[in-house]
Design a protein around this motif. Sequence first.
Motif, PDB file in Angstrom:
ATOM      1  N   ASN A  72       0.262  -0.561  -0.067  1.00  0.00           N
ATOM      2  CA  ASN A  72       0.212  -0.072   0.003  1.00  0.00           C
ATOM      3  C   ASN A  72       1.298   1.301   0.033  1.00  0.00           C
ATOM      4  OD1 ASN A  72      -2.732  -0.801  -0.077  1.00  0.00           O
ATOM      5  ND2 ASN A  72      -2.782  -1.450   1.872  1.00  0.00           N
ATOM      6  N   ASP A  73       1.797   1.330   0.790  1.00  0.00           N
ATOM      7  CA  ASP A  73       2.830   2.438   0.404  1.00  0.00           C
ATOM      8  C   ASP A  73       3.090   2.069  -0.706  1.00  0.00           C
ATOM      9  OD1 ASP A  73       2.246   3.219   3.636  1.00  0.00           O
ATOM     10  OD2 ASP A  73       4.337   2.095   3.679  1.00  0.00           O
ATOM     11  N   ARG A  74       3.756   1.851  -1.876  1.00  0.00           N
ATOM     12  CA  ARG A  74       4.615   2.204  -2.563  1.00  0.00           C
ATOM     13  C   ARG A  74       3.529   2.646  -3.749  1.00  0.00           C
ATOM     14  NH1 ARG A  74       7.235  -1.878  -6.884  1.00  0.00           N
ATOM     15  NH2 ARG A  74       8.873  -0.707  -7.739  1.00  0.00           N
ATOM     16  N   ILE A  75       2.149   1.833  -3.638  1.00  0.00           N
ATOM     17  CA  ILE A  75       0.448   2.207  -4.540  1.00  0.00           C
ATOM     18  C   ILE A  75       0.175   3.849  -3.831  1.00  0.00           C
ATOM     19  CG2 ILE A  75      -1.867   2.817  -4.129  1.00  0.00           C
ATOM     20  CD1 ILE A  75      -0.799  -0.132  -5.602  1.00  0.00           C
ATOM     21  N   LEU A  76       0.746   4.351  -2.511  1.00  0.00           N
ATOM     22  CA  LEU A  76       1.084   5.905  -2.020  1.00  0.00           C
ATOM     23  C   LEU A  76       1.564   6.812  -3.212  1.00  0.00           C
ATOM     24  CD1 LEU A  76      -0.407   5.902   0.749  1.00  0.00           C
ATOM     25  CD2 LEU A  76      -2.036   6.370  -1.130  1.00  0.00           C
ATOM     26  N   ALA A  77       2.900   5.509  -3.419  1.00  0.00           N
ATOM     27  CA  ALA A  77       4.243   6.662  -4.281  1.00  0.00           C
ATOM     28  C   ALA A  77       3.390   7.204  -5.643  1.00  0.00           C
ATOM     29  CB  ALA A  77       5.397   5.922  -3.910  1.00  0.00           C
ATOM     30  N   ILE A  78       3.161   5.942  -5.760  1.00  0.00           N
ATOM     31  CA  ILE A  78       2.426   6.608  -7.388  1.00  0.00           C
ATOM     32  C   ILE A  78       2.156   7.549  -8.523  1.00  0.00           C
ATOM     33  CG2 ILE A  78       0.913   5.890  -9.264  1.00  0.00           C
ATOM     34  CD1 ILE A  78       0.835   2.838  -8.066  1.00  0.00           C
ATOM     35  N   ASP A  79       2.854   8.144  -9.129  1.00  0.00           N
ATOM     36  CA  ASP A  79       2.251  10.245  -9.372  1.00  0.00           C
ATOM     37  C   ASP A  79       1.350  10.335 -10.982  1.00  0.00           C
ATOM     38  OD1 ASP A  79       2.465  12.360  -8.768  1.00  0.00           O
ATOM     39  OD2 ASP A  79       4.265  12.852  -7.964  1.00  0.00           O
ATOM     40  N   HIS A  80       1.578  11.343 -10.890  1.00  0.00           N
ATOM     41  CA  HIS A  80       0.669  11.961 -12.388  1.00  0.00           C
ATOM     42  C   HIS A  80       1.191  13.227 -12.202  1.00  0.00           C
ATOM     43  CE1 HIS A  80      -1.493  11.705 -15.507  1.00  0.00           C
ATOM     44  NE2 HIS A  80      -1.788  10.675 -15.538  1.00  0.00           N
ATOM     45  N   ILE A  81       0.561  13.923 -13.646  1.00  0.00           N
ATOM     46  CA  ILE A  81       1.221  14.886 -13.871  1.00  0.00           C
ATOM     47  C   ILE A  81       0.204  16.129 -13.285  1.00  0.00           C
ATOM     48  CG2 ILE A  81       1.749  15.119 -15.584  1.00  0.00           C
ATOM     49  CD1 ILE A  81      -0.433  15.897 -17.334  1.00  0.00           C
TER      50      ILE A  81
END
Length: 179
Positions: A72-81
């Motif tokens: 879940n922590d790695r999911i929260l690290a996903i970003d976007h513009i």
Amino acid sequence: MAKKHPYPLVRGYGNIEREPFDSYYEHWLQELSNIPKPIVEDRIYRHWNCFEERWSQLAPHTWEYSLETFSNDRILAIDHILTWIQELDAEGVEFVTDKPRAQTRLGRFMLGHGTFPVPIIVAQDASHVIAPRSGGEHMKAPLHLIEGHSRLACIRGMINSSYPTLKMLHSVWVVKIPK
């Protein structure tokens, strides 16, 4: 004129008589075999117009693909513009607070199973790539969402609210885009 790409057209896309996936995959070219079949089906075949218009020019058949397990922590690290992550977080609240989004097929699946029905796709270390529909913005590093905006919104809502069915691990397609 748009650059010609090697991806076969989905016959009948947008019509009730779209060719079945198995038929489409029969004319999938050997030079495209680097793209895993689930991505061909879930991303290219099902979202043909968006793929052709926005992503085909980035030559996804040259990318490196791996199916990984994210915490879940790695999911929260996903970003976007721009402000897309904040917008996805607002959408995520709607999934977990019994708003209409929670009643969609996607919402019912994810809230019931605690994970994605189909893995999302993220680019790793792709800040050298200009994101489609971004007005010239480069992708974020280390992780940038390519596909699965509603799924990411829902899972972020579940993570941020400590939703009771939330799984600790999730399958995610990770792509590396050559420079």
